[in-house]
Scaffold this motif. Structure first.
Motif, PDB file in Angstrom:
ATOM      1  N   GLN A 191       1.191  -0.896  -0.189  1.00 44.89           N
ATOM      2  CA  GLN A 191       0.050   0.304  -0.149  1.00 44.89           C
ATOM      3  C   GLN A 191       0.705   1.321   0.439  1.00 44.89           C
ATOM      4  OE1 GLN A 191      -2.467   0.221   4.082  1.00 44.89           O
ATOM      5  NE2 GLN A 191      -1.062   0.725   4.797  1.00 44.89           N
ATOM      6  N   ILE A 192      -0.056   2.066  -0.156  1.00 46.24           N
ATOM      7  CA  ILE A 192       1.096   3.919  -0.378  1.00 46.24           C
ATOM      8  C   ILE A 192      -0.229   4.825  -0.093  1.00 46.24           C
ATOM      9  CG2 ILE A 192       1.851   6.048  -2.302  1.00 46.24           C
ATOM     10  CD1 ILE A 192       2.638   3.458  -3.561  1.00 46.24           C
ATOM     11  N   ILE A 193       0.428   4.877   1.101  1.00 44.88           N
ATOM     12  CA  ILE A 193      -0.198   6.238   1.853  1.00 44.88           C
ATOM     13  C   ILE A 193       0.543   7.762   1.102  1.00 44.88           C
ATOM     14  CG2 ILE A 193      -0.754   7.560   4.252  1.00 44.88           C
ATOM     15  CD1 ILE A 193       0.197   4.913   4.986  1.00 44.88           C
ATOM     16  N   LEU A 194      -0.896   8.806  -0.170  1.00 48.73           N
ATOM     17  CA  LEU A 194      -0.207   9.927  -0.279  1.00 48.73           C
ATOM     18  C   LEU A 194      -0.529  11.495   0.842  1.00 48.73           C
ATOM     19  CD1 LEU A 194      -1.680   8.645  -4.382  1.00 48.73           C
ATOM     20  CD2 LEU A 194       0.576   9.064  -2.472  1.00 48.73           C
ATOM     21  N   GLN A 195      -0.396  11.930   0.229  1.00 45.86           N
ATOM     22  CA  GLN A 195      -1.191  13.242   1.182  1.00 45.86           C
ATOM     23  C   GLN A 195      -0.879  14.696  -0.246  1.00 45.86           C
ATOM     24  OE1 GLN A 195       1.942  15.378   3.301  1.00 45.86           O
ATOM     25  NE2 GLN A 195       0.289  16.587   4.858  1.00 45.86           N
ATOM     26  N   ILE A 196      -2.695  14.862   0.116  1.00 52.13           N
ATOM     27  CA  ILE A 196      -2.806  15.747  -0.912  1.00 52.13           C
ATOM     28  C   ILE A 196      -3.677  16.775  -0.709  1.00 52.13           C
ATOM     29  CG2 ILE A 196      -4.482  15.938  -3.051  1.00 52.13           C
ATOM     30  CD1 ILE A 196      -4.674  13.017  -3.057  1.00 52.13           C
ATOM     31  N   GLY A 197      -3.193  17.963  -1.572  1.00 56.57           N
ATOM     32  CA  GLY A 197      -2.971  19.402  -1.508  1.00 56.57           C
ATOM     33  C   GLY A 197      -3.544  20.444  -2.168  1.00 56.57           C
ATOM     34  N   VAL A 198      -4.834  21.471  -1.727  1.00 58.86           N
ATOM     35  CA  VAL A 198      -4.968  22.049  -2.404  1.00 58.86           C
ATOM     36  C   VAL A 198      -5.285  23.162  -2.794  1.00 58.86           C
ATOM     37  CG1 VAL A 198      -7.453  22.062  -1.135  1.00 58.86           C
ATOM     38  CG2 VAL A 198      -7.442  22.070  -3.933  1.00 58.86           C
ATOM     39  N   LEU A 199      -4.942  23.855  -3.469  1.00 60.93           N
ATOM     40  CA  LEU A 199      -5.083  25.639  -3.712  1.00 60.93           C
ATOM     41  C   LEU A 199      -5.623  25.546  -4.778  1.00 60.93           C
ATOM     42  CD1 LEU A 199      -1.539  26.381  -3.452  1.00 60.93           C
ATOM     43  CD2 LEU A 199      -3.160  26.691  -1.659  1.00 60.93           C
ATOM     44  N   ASN A 200      -6.346  27.684  -5.365  1.00 57.04           N
ATOM     45  CA  ASN A 200      -6.808  28.165  -6.410  1.00 57.04           C
ATOM     46  C   ASN A 200      -5.526  28.332  -7.355  1.00 57.04           C
ATOM     47  OD1 ASN A 200      -8.987  29.354  -3.720  1.00 57.04           O
ATOM     48  ND2 ASN A 200      -9.241  27.964  -4.847  1.00 57.04           N
ATOM     49  N   GLU A 201      -6.134  28.727  -8.401  1.00 62.27           N
ATOM     50  CA  GLU A 201      -5.472  29.075  -9.710  1.00 62.27           C
ATOM     51  C   GLU A 201      -5.321  30.655  -9.160  1.00 62.27           C
ATOM     52  OE1 GLU A 201      -8.196  28.830 -13.341  1.00 62.27           O
ATOM     53  OE2 GLU A 201      -7.719  26.956 -13.771  1.00 62.27           O
ATOM     54  N   THR A 203      -5.219   6.791   1.629  1.00 61.24           N
ATOM     55  CA  THR A 203      -4.726   5.593   1.183  1.00 61.24           C
ATOM     56  C   THR A 203      -4.874   4.738   0.109  1.00 61.24           C
ATOM     57  OG1 THR A 203      -4.782   5.952   3.669  1.00 61.24           O
ATOM     58  CG2 THR A 203      -4.298   3.414   3.006  1.00 61.24           C
ATOM     59  N   VAL A 204      -3.862   3.813  -0.808  1.00 58.37           N
ATOM     60  CA  VAL A 204      -4.345   3.429  -1.934  1.00 58.37           C
ATOM     61  C   VAL A 204      -3.557   2.546  -1.362  1.00 58.37           C
ATOM     62  CG1 VAL A 204      -3.484   3.455  -4.456  1.00 58.37           C
ATOM     63  CG2 VAL A 204      -4.091   5.603  -3.425  1.00 58.37           C
ATOM     64  N   LYS A 205      -4.530   1.148  -2.028  1.00 56.14           N
ATOM     65  CA  LYS A 205      -3.878  -0.144  -1.240  1.00 56.14           C
ATOM     66  C   LYS A 205      -3.460  -1.394  -2.646  1.00 56.14           C
ATOM     67  CE  LYS A 205      -5.591  -5.077   0.355  1.00 56.14           C
ATOM     68  NZ  LYS A 205      -6.984  -5.872   0.887  1.00 56.14           N
ATOM     69  N   ILE A 206      -2.778  -1.403  -2.806  1.00 57.99           N
ATOM     70  CA  ILE A 206      -2.357  -2.301  -4.146  1.00 57.99           C
ATOM     71  C   ILE A 206      -2.133  -4.013  -4.067  1.00 57.99           C
ATOM     72  CG2 ILE A 206      -0.718  -3.179  -5.986  1.00 57.99           C
ATOM     73  CD1 ILE A 206       1.570  -0.398  -4.406  1.00 57.99           C
ATOM     74  N   LYS A 207      -3.558  -4.570  -5.067  1.00 56.96           N
ATOM     75  CA  LYS A 207      -3.801  -5.734  -5.038  1.00 56.96           C
ATOM     76  C   LYS A 207      -3.334  -6.533  -6.228  1.00 56.96           C
ATOM     77  CE  LYS A 207      -8.344  -6.082  -5.713  1.00 56.96           C
ATOM     78  NZ  LYS A 207      -9.759  -5.438  -5.995  1.00 56.96           N
TER      79      LYS A 207
END
Length: 850
Positions: free
Chosen positions: A384-394, A414-418
């Motif tokens: 599995q891979i854990i990602l941290q994602i952020g968001v802003l405006n244009e 959290t992305v689980k790999i099968k």
């Protein structure tokens, strides 16, 4: 002289003297005379009564006046009004039945003009101009006997602000004792126009969160009353703000500029405000006239709200080795204006994507974040891979007043790999092996190796060749090794940058496969000598040399610098010099005729590998090689090399004809040496019946010049002897004897002083006969002097025979061509050849035959 007994200005105004609920009095100014059924004046009902009120005159004055419903007062008969007339009108409201009385006071205010001539004569007065006999007509009236001037009706200053009228005086017999008198009537302004806003609908905009005192816009109003008076002194005021709390705006009373009063304008709370504004004249006094209007203020959006994820964490699954798969969609909330850069989201993977397996984009329609797999995931490496994602405006964040900058909102995915049964892996995709250039067939090279990701082994895999452009190899199905079937050539067209590519596919037992590329890097081997183009052209008008630039197919380490050598046979005509490491200069040792030349040359590379070449060098009289028109045709050209001469068939034929001609001349000389004297009878034209010896190379020159005159005799010259000497020196010395008639041979000499003849030059010899030697010794120096003098102009400079321009003499001119030597006789008189004997005729044909 005409005089005005009062002021120049006549003022028209309506004055409200008394006003209360039951009674009011109105003073009006009228003329002294009003004809029947004419308008006396008019009452402004807007000021004194409602529009639905009914007006009627009082009983006491009905025989003189009548009042219309709109306030117009008419005369019932011809009236000569006194200075002041009073009557009453009754105003009744139809709805309330309430009645009011209004007193009307008619006063005569006049201007009077007088003339000094009235003391002695009976005079009459008259006026003319605007308001009298021009628009507006009949506004002013003058009593012709007294000079009193009256105004017949009220006037609007906004239509006519002044009148220039001229007064006249005349006697009974029409005499004018005085000049016309100008009278300027100025209309005094009455505050009868309320101000109004210039535009009916005014819209302003201002950014939200702007500072206090920010200008929103300026409103303007118009008042038709007289400018720069109290009637047009305007004041602005905000009556109401919608919504009314809190108060955000104020207006400057004099300029109408609207500004903000607080920094708390928030578009997200209220995006539009309306202001009910008033503009009043008379400096804003309560009795001033006013008008109201509505001003709309729109708030411009600023990026003062950051987007936020609707969830704090997300979970997703994806199979390994899959790409271009959508994993997850994430939504955000943003209070800023939708579909603008202030609300459009930009997503970023902050952590967990170090290998570049994921990519996140923004859906332009829904503003959602779309997470996709762009690089295959491997279950055996990570579950599995854990990602941290952020968001802003244009758009960048704008700092609101008294508030900190918004921060980036983040979330965790959290992305689980099968796990998935995979096929073979070709890692790395490209493998490089080295080989020698020129490797013979039958040699084995290491091939491409693939692995099973589950067992990390290559057992059970089968290999096949997918691409082999030159078909150089065979592949071992089990091991993947390569075996050469041809000699490997680095200079082949299939080799790019010393590399030859072979594509291989590895297949497992169930048919799953992967593809890899095997790059065979060929080490250069010096197996090619320098090569050169065998056709070279030297354009002598441009340069007398050719630049040789050979090419070596080997690599740079087996190529230049080159060395150039000429064959011994070629060095007699040619020289070669090294220009640089890659070129040389070929030049002839002397001037070369335009022709084809074969030049043997040897070129070797830096390691001594060389090759001999025979260059075909074309020497041509041209500027560029494309202009050269020489052709290689054996039947017309002579091919010349540095070592031998090749003759064409025309050259051989010329040699044969020359040999035949030489035999004819030897035979002729043999006949002459027999000293046989043949007597022949010649016609009178001696000059055209004899072959004359010429000492010049010009064809057909005559022995005599124009000033040597041969006497023409009727008798034939029957005795002619010719003797031929022996060959000696560099030429043939010939001695001939001619029979010449005695006398008549004269020649002027510029040196000898006087006129000489052939007899005087001969001395004591027989005057009847002259040998050719005597004739030549006498004429040769004198002819040379004459020729020299003909070759000079009057200033003793060298004279050239060139084309000179002359005026056109017209068509059919008999003058012929004119030149510096046009006075000379015809040089070639060869007509006598037509009368030669057969032997000479054959010789002549042989000489002129091409």
């Amino acid at each position: 002289m005409i005089k005005c007994n009062s002021f120049f200005f006549l003022y028209f105004f309506e004055v409200l003297l008394l006003f209360h609920e039951a009674y009011q009095e109105i003073v009006l100014h009228v003329p002294s005379y009003v004809p029947a059924n004419q308008v006396v004046t008019k009452v402004d009902l807007k000021k004194y009564a409602r529009s639905d009120s009914e007006i009627s005159g009082s009983d006491a004055n009905k025989h003189d006046f009548r009042v219309d419903k709109d306030g117009t007062i008419y005369a019932n008969r011809d009236l000569h009004l006194p200075p002041k007339t009073t009557f009453t009108i009754l105003i009744e409201n139809h709805h309330t039945k309430e009645q009011k009385e209004a007193g009307i006071v008619l006063e005569l205010i006049t201007e009077k003009i007088q003339s000094d001539a009235a003391q002695n004569y009976t005079v009459f007065y008259s006026i003319s101009g605007p308001g009298v006999d021009k628009e507006p007509f009949n506004l002013f009236y003058i009593e012709k006997d007294t000079g009193d001037i009256y105004c017949t009706r009220s006037i609007d200053r906004e239509q006519y602000d002044q009148f220039l009228v001229y007064g006249y005086v005349t006697t009974a017999d029409g005499y004018a004792p005085d000049y016309p008198l100008p009278l300027l009537f100025k209309v005094e302004d009455d505050n009868d126009n309320a101000p109004y806003f210039e535009t009916k609908m005014t819209v302003f905009s201002v950014p939200e969160n702007c500072r206090s005192g920010t200008s929103v816009g300026q409103v303007t109003a118009i008042d038709l009353d007289e400018p720069d008076t109290l009637h047009t002194r305007l004041k602005y005021k905000i009556l109401q703000q919608i919504p009314d709390h809190p108060k955000h705006f104020t207006v400057h009373p004099d300029t109408g500029v609207i500004t903000t009063t607080t920094p708390l304008l928030d578009r997200e709370k209220c995006d539009t405000y309306q202001l009910i504004m008033e503009v009043r004249d008379m400096g804003g006094q309560p009795f001033g006239l006013f008008t109201t209007g509505t001003i709309t203020i729109s708030l411009e959006d600023e990026n003062d709200n950051s987007p936020c994820f609707t969830k704090t964490s997300y979970f997703a699954e994806v199979e390994e080795n899959r790409i271009a798969v959508e994993v997850l969609r994430m939504k955000v909330q943003d209070q800023d204006l939708a579909n603008t850069p202030h609300s459009k989201a930009v997503y970023t993977v902050l952590q967990g994507n170090e290998n570049g397996n994921f990519q996140i984009t923004t859906d332009p329609k829904t503003n959602e974040g779309v997470l996709c797999v762009v690089k295959p995931l491997n279950y055996e490496v990570s579950h599995q891979i854990i990602l941290q994602i952020g968001v802003l405006n244009e758009a960048q964040f704008s700092k609101a007043a008294n508030s900190p900058l918004p921060t980036m909102c983040t979330t965790t995915v959290t992305v689980k790999i099968k796990d998935r049964d995979e096929g073979p892996e070709c890692q790395p995709p490209v493998k490089v092996i080295q080989s020698k250039d020129g490797l013979p067939a039958g040699k084995e090279l290491l091939g491409y190796k693939a692995l099973d990701p589950e067992s990390r082994s290559g057992e059970g895999l089968r290999y096949k060749k997918v691409q082999d452009e030159g078909n150089w190899f065979n592949i071992d199905e089990s091991t993947g090794n390569l075996k050469t079937v041809k000699v490997l050539d680095r200079e082949s067209k299939f080799v790019k940058n010393n590399q030859y590519n072979v594509s291989v596919v590895a297949v497992d037992s169930v048919g799953r496969s992967c593809t890899g590329t095997l790059v065979v890097f060929l080490e250069d081997y010096n197996d090619h000598a320098p090569q050169i183009d065998k056709d070279v052209t030297i354009c002598q008008q441009n340069q007398d040399y050719a630049i040789l630039e050979p090419v070596d197919l080997d690599g740079p380490e087996n190529g230049p610098p080159f060395q150039f050598f000429l064959d011994n046979s070629a060095s007699k005509l040619w020289t070669i010099h090294q220009k640089n490491g890659t070129s040389a200069i070929l030049r002839g040792r002397g001037h070369l005729e335009n022709n084809y030349y074969s030049v043997p040359i040897q070129i070797q590379d830096r390691h001594g590998i060389s090759a001999k070449h025979v260059l075909s060098v074309k020497v041509c009289d041209c500027t560029t090689p494309s202009e050269c028109r020489m052709s290689l045709k054996d039947d017309r050209d002579v091919k010349v090399s540095s070592s031998n001469v090749i003759l064409g068939k025309w050259a051989i034929l010329a040699m044969i004809l020359g040999s035949a001609l030489l035999l004819c001349m030897i035979f002729t000389c043999f006949c002459v040496t027999t000293k046989t004297t043949v007597k022949k009878c010649f016609p009178e034209d001696v000059a055209q019946q004899n072959l004359i010896v010429s000492n010049t190379e010009g064809p057909g020159e005559e022995v005599t010049e124009a000033n040597i005159r041969l006497p023409m005799q009727t008798s034939n010259i029957c005795d002619t002897s010719m003797s031929v000497g022996t060959l000696g020196g560099q030429g043939i010395k010939t001695q001939q004897s001619f029979e010449m008639t005695k006398g008549g041979y004269t020649l002027d000499s510029s040196k000898g002083g006087g006129h000489q003849t052939l007899e005087s030059a001969k001395g004591g010899t027989d005057p009847g006969r002259y040998t050719y030697t005597e004739w030549q010794s006498f004429t040769q120096p004198r002819l040379g002097e004459k020729v020299y003098l003909c070759g000079q102009d009057e200033e003793h400079k060298h004279s050239e025979d060139y084309v000179r321009s002359y005026n056109y003499e017209g068509k059919g001119s008999v003058a012929g061509s004119v030149g510096c030597c046009s006075d000379r006789q015809e040089e070639e008189g060869l007509e006598f050849l037509d009368h030669l004997e057969p032997k000479f005729r054959t010789l002549a044909k042989t000489c002129i035959k091409k």
